[in-house]
Design a protein around this motif. Sequence first.
Motif, short mmCIF file in Angstrom:
data_model
loop_
_atom_site.label_atom_id
_atom_site.label_comp_id
_atom_site.label_asym_id
_atom_site.label_seq_id
_atom_site.Cartn_x
_atom_site.Cartn_y
_atom_site.Cartn_z
N PRO A 237 9.65 -59.25 -36.55
CA PRO A 237 8.60 -58.23 -36.57
C PRO A 237 8.40 -57.60 -35.20
N ALA A 238 8.30 -56.27 -35.19
CA ALA A 238 8.11 -55.56 -33.93
C ALA A 238 6.72 -55.80 -33.35
N GLU A 239 5.77 -56.17 -34.20
CA GLU A 239 4.41 -56.46 -33.75
C GLU A 239 3.96 -57.78 -34.35
N LEU A 240 3.87 -58.79 -33.52
CA LEU A 240 3.32 -60.06 -33.95
C LEU A 240 1.89 -60.12 -33.43
N LEU A 241 0.94 -60.02 -34.34
CA LEU A 241 -0.46 -59.86 -33.97
C LEU A 241 -1.06 -61.19 -33.52
N PRO A 242 -2.12 -61.16 -32.71
CA PRO A 242 -2.71 -62.40 -32.19
C PRO A 242 -3.12 -63.35 -33.31
N GLY A 243 -2.75 -64.63 -33.12
CA GLY A 243 -3.13 -65.66 -34.08
C GLY A 243 -2.29 -65.72 -35.34
N GLN A 244 -1.34 -64.80 -35.51
CA GLN A 244 -0.59 -64.72 -36.75
C GLN A 244 0.66 -65.59 -36.73
N ARG A 245 1.01 -66.14 -37.90
CA ARG A 245 2.25 -66.89 -38.12
C ARG A 245 3.12 -66.13 -39.11
N VAL A 246 4.43 -66.12 -38.84
CA VAL A 246 5.38 -65.48 -39.75
C VAL A 246 6.54 -66.44 -39.98
N ARG A 247 6.83 -66.72 -41.25
CA ARG A 247 7.95 -67.59 -41.61
C ARG A 247 9.20 -66.74 -41.81
N LEU A 248 10.25 -67.03 -41.04
CA LEU A 248 11.47 -66.24 -41.07
C LEU A 248 12.66 -67.15 -41.33
N SER A 249 13.77 -66.56 -41.74
CA SER A 249 15.00 -67.33 -41.97
C SER A 249 16.20 -66.52 -41.51
N GLU A 250 17.25 -67.22 -41.15
CA GLU A 250 18.48 -66.61 -40.66
C GLU A 250 19.67 -67.25 -41.34
N PRO A 251 20.52 -66.46 -42.05
CA PRO A 251 21.71 -67.05 -42.68
C PRO A 251 22.77 -67.37 -41.63
N TRP A 252 23.51 -68.43 -41.90
CA TRP A 252 24.59 -68.87 -41.02
C TRP A 252 25.86 -68.96 -41.85
N GLY A 253 26.64 -67.89 -41.86
CA GLY A 253 27.90 -67.90 -42.57
C GLY A 253 28.97 -68.64 -41.76
N GLY A 254 29.85 -69.34 -42.48
CA GLY A 254 30.88 -70.10 -41.79
C GLY A 254 30.34 -71.30 -41.04
N ALA A 255 29.26 -71.87 -41.52
CA ALA A 255 28.70 -73.07 -40.89
C ALA A 255 29.70 -74.22 -41.00
N PRO A 256 29.68 -75.17 -40.08
CA PRO A 256 30.65 -76.27 -40.11
C PRO A 256 30.49 -77.11 -41.37
N GLN A 257 31.64 -77.58 -41.91
CA GLN A 257 31.60 -78.44 -43.08
C GLN A 257 31.41 -79.90 -42.71
N PHE A 258 31.83 -80.26 -41.51
CA PHE A 258 31.65 -81.64 -41.07
C PHE A 258 31.33 -81.61 -39.58
#
Length: 337
Positions: A237-258
């Motif tokens: 978010p370009a503006e994270l307002l005071p006191g606010q929480r934001v739950r975000l996620s990021e995909p990881w393609g090609g993650a290690p198998q072992f």
Amino acid sequence: MRKFSVLLLGLLLLALTAGPAHGADNGSWSVFPASSQVADRPYFYLSADPGTSLRDKVVVANKTGRPLTFRLYAADAYNTARDGGFAVRTRKEKQRGVGAWAKPARDRVTVPAHGKVTVPFTLTVPEGAEPGDHPGALVALDERVDNGDGSLALGVQRAVGARVYLRVGGPTLPAIAVEDVRVTHDQPLVPGLGDSTATISYTLHNTGNVTLDPKVELRARGLFGRTLLARDLSGIPAELLPGQRVRLSEPWGGAPQFDWGDVTLTASAQDTRESASASFFALPWLVAAVLAVVLLVGAVLLIRARRDRARLSALVRPSPPALPTPSRPRSSPSARP
């Protein structure tokens, strides 16, 4: 068939984007600050000390060919949980900042077709108000409900709000935290047959009293400190307002198998920088299943071996030694006379 109508008061279609001269706009009406003598203003940028008042004007413009009536009110702003977008409270929600302090001269206004109405408002900052940023908006709500078709109609109210960026005088503290970092894997059944992906989820928390424009860096390291991933994240978010929480996620393609390692997220904004990490253990499903079976069989064999040892020791346990029989004392021959 009976028709049910659901009114989404908490899901107002709220237009809050703004252009240099048109303000917030949804195509049918717009809301924006009254022009100053210098230039047009897309938003309200206001500063005040606790215990002082400000006066300004908001304009509501009707772009349709018929008169429109609006409910005019002030509201506090917050970040949406889904993507951190700028949103405002509904009229029935509790207001604590701009929504409680700003009072339009009229709470209802009728705007003629293709016309404009300018409404003064007063913003009074109470004594003891916390210093820092207090974002909000002045909202023009169309109280009519648009009903959909079908047996279950979805009723929606539409609103447009002009953003208000208020800063209350006093000490300011920019501060950010990264919380609750988690890594979830989606592994193929058989190693090497299929893609391995992961999702890194985390919470950004503005723990200070000013609005932040955060940046987030992602670093993933595997066994022996090998760098597996290094990138600057998008979708923040370009503006994270005071006191606010934001739950975000990021995909990881090609993650290690072992692999076994950790993921570190570093959030930074003006004069603040914080990091948080989480460990991960990547293992293909088939390997995990085989390992689980091996561990289970090993545990069963160990338990059986212990039981067999206990049973064997009970069979060969030596009997306790017999106690010696006490001997009778010999009587000495009596002396004959």
